[in-house]
Design a protein around this motif. Structure first.
Motif, short mmCIF file in Angstrom:
data_model
loop_
_atom_site.label_atom_id
_atom_site.label_comp_id
_atom_site.label_asym_id
_atom_site.label_seq_id
_atom_site.Cartn_x
_atom_site.Cartn_y
_atom_site.Cartn_z
N VAL A 122 42.53 40.29 32.67
CA VAL A 122 41.53 41.33 32.99
C VAL A 122 40.80 40.98 34.28
N GLN A 123 40.41 39.74 34.43
CA GLN A 123 39.67 39.35 35.63
C GLN A 123 40.54 39.46 36.89
N VAL A 124 41.80 39.04 36.78
CA VAL A 124 42.69 39.11 37.94
C VAL A 124 42.97 40.57 38.31
N LEU A 125 43.13 41.44 37.32
CA LEU A 125 43.31 42.86 37.61
C LEU A 125 42.10 43.42 38.34
N ARG A 126 40.90 43.06 37.88
CA ARG A 126 39.69 43.53 38.56
C ARG A 126 39.63 43.02 39.98
N ASP A 127 39.96 41.76 40.17
CA ASP A 127 39.95 41.18 41.52
C ASP A 127 40.96 41.88 42.43
N ALA A 128 42.05 42.39 41.82
CA ALA A 128 43.09 43.08 42.60
C ALA A 128 42.74 44.55 42.85
N GLY A 129 41.60 44.99 42.31
CA GLY A 129 41.15 46.36 42.55
C GLY A 129 41.64 47.39 41.57
N GLN A 130 42.28 46.95 40.48
CA GLN A 130 42.72 47.90 39.47
C GLN A 130 41.59 48.18 38.47
N THR A 131 41.54 49.42 38.00
CA THR A 131 40.56 49.78 36.98
C THR A 131 41.08 49.30 35.64
#
Length: 219
Positions: A122-131
């Motif tokens: 979840v954190q890596v997705l957020r860092d990558a700009g994904q919702t």
């Protein structure tokens, strides 16, 4: 039977070929992953997953695909990563309403996920700009088609983020093999009235591809 060796592979189960192809595009040939078809519905998913696990050495199982989102929690095209996998309609109808198998004393409708990997993802997705949203993903045998049913599910399972038809079946098989479990869904439509003109299947599959491209950085 224990298959949690660090050098085992990761089994990804999708319901249909379009989801499988999106996942494979995202993985870009990463040989740590094996992507198989589960079929539609929890019974088919459980049988297909158990068969795959019996013939391979795996360390993690992932149920993946597109699904419906509870609009107040998960927007269209977003990623939902399960913090619990719940068989939402496994139980009995009573005069007072629905009773889960837990309430009836016949087992559990809830299966835990691999919390540490889920949180990192979840954190890596957020860092990558994904919702992305972490929340319960519901497994149902009949996809929700009315606002009344959607509201009833959301009320009965606080924080419910997404709905699909296979996660609990995949998780049951993973549990039998004592393997950690994850479920990843990208949102193609709102849970409720079935307005096919508003569905974003292509965009959800693109989001699924992107999510698995990111997942390779975490696992």
């Amino acid at each position: 039977m224990e298959h949690t060796t660090s050098d085992g592979r990761i089994l990804v189960m999708t319901a249909v070929e379009g989801e499988r192809e999106a996942v494979l595009r995202g993985l870009k040939g990463d040989t740590r992953f094996v992507v198989e078809l589960a079929g539609v519905g929890a019974p088919s998913a459980a049988a297909s997953t158990a068969l795959a696990l019996a013939t391979g050495d795996y360390r993690l199982v992932i149920s993946a695909g597109i699904g419906g989102g509870f609009v107040e929690v998960a927007a269209l095209e977003s990623v939902v990563v399960a913090d619990a996998i719940i068989a939402a309609d496994l139980g009995a109808e009573t005069a007072e309403g629905f009773s889960s198998v837990d309430e009836l004393g016949f087992g559990s409708s809830r299966i835990a996920v691999n919390a540490a990997t889920t949180q990192r993802f979840v954190q890596v997705l957020r860092d990558a700009g994904q919702t992305v949203v972490a929340g319960p993903i519901l497994t149902v045998s009949t996809a929700t088609g009315t606002a009344v049913t959607a509201e009833r599910l959301a009320k009965r399972i606080p924080g419910a983020a997404a709905e699909a038809m296979e996660g609990y079946g995949v998780a049951v098989a993973a549990n039998r093999f004592e393997l950690p479990m994850m479920e990843i869904r990208t949102i193609s439509n709102a849970v409720g009235p079935r307005d096919r003109a508003a569905w974003r299947i292509k965009e959800a599959l693109q989001a699924l591809e992107a999510a698995f491209s990111t997942l390779t950085e975490v696992i």
